[in-house]
Motif scaffolding. Structure first.
Motif, PDB file in Angstrom:
ATOM      1  N   SER A 164       0.866  -1.164   0.000  1.00 20.44           N
ATOM      2  CA  SER A 164       0.000   0.000   0.000  1.00 20.44           C
ATOM      3  C   SER A 164       0.910   1.224   0.000  1.00 20.44           C
TER       4      SER A 164
ATOM      5  N   GLN B 174      -3.646   7.008  -1.958  1.00 18.26           N
ATOM      6  CA  GLN B 174      -3.259   5.646  -1.602  1.00 18.26           C
ATOM      7  C   GLN B 174      -3.514   4.748  -2.799  1.00 18.26           C
TER       8      GLN B 174
ATOM      9  N   ARG C 102       1.307   5.250  -0.017  1.00 19.57           N
ATOM     10  CA  ARG C 102       0.518   6.385   0.427  1.00 19.57           C
ATOM     11  C   ARG C 102       1.331   7.668   0.376  1.00 19.57           C
TER      12      ARG C 102
END
Length: 124
Positions: free
Chosen positions: A83, A102, A85
């Protein structure tokens, strides 16, 4: 078959399943950590560029972060994905800025590309 044998067989089956789950989780964590280290090493190769952009590179277990006075870009590896971000510290009311962007990716190369995109967004 007696109740005792049925119980012992069931207990053994559950133990084997638990051990298999624990082993699979341990392997996944090792892979996630290795991928985080791979991304960290790729980013660390260009120390001069990081310094030029005012970025501090950090690795904390499964998270690789590029920290700037005004923003934070990080990638967190878990369960075979990352992930990525980006957060703006300029408008944050707490020490940890909430992510503005994100994206979930599957490879270290994709994580590097998305981090580069977010960095380009922040510097334009």
């Amino acid at each position: 078959m007696s109740l005792r044998r049925a119980f012992e067989a069931e207990h053994a089956r559950r133990d084997a399943a638990r051990h298999a789950r624990e082993e699979a989780e341990r392997r996944q964590q090792q892979e996630d950590l290795a991928r985080a280290e791979q991304l960290y090493n790729a980013l660390a190769e260009d120390e001069g560029f990081l310094r030029e952009k005012g970025l501090t590179l950090a690795l904390r277990r499964y998270t690789v972060s590029l920290n700037h006075d005004d923003y934070l870009i990080d990638a967190y590896f878990e369960a075979g994905t990352a992930s990525v971000r980006a957060a703006d510290k300029r408008t944050a009311t707490t020490a940890t800025a909430a992510p503005r962007k994100q994206q979930t990716v599957s490879t270290v190369e994709e994580a590097l590309e998305v981090m580069a995109q977010y960095l380009a967004d922040e510097t334009n």
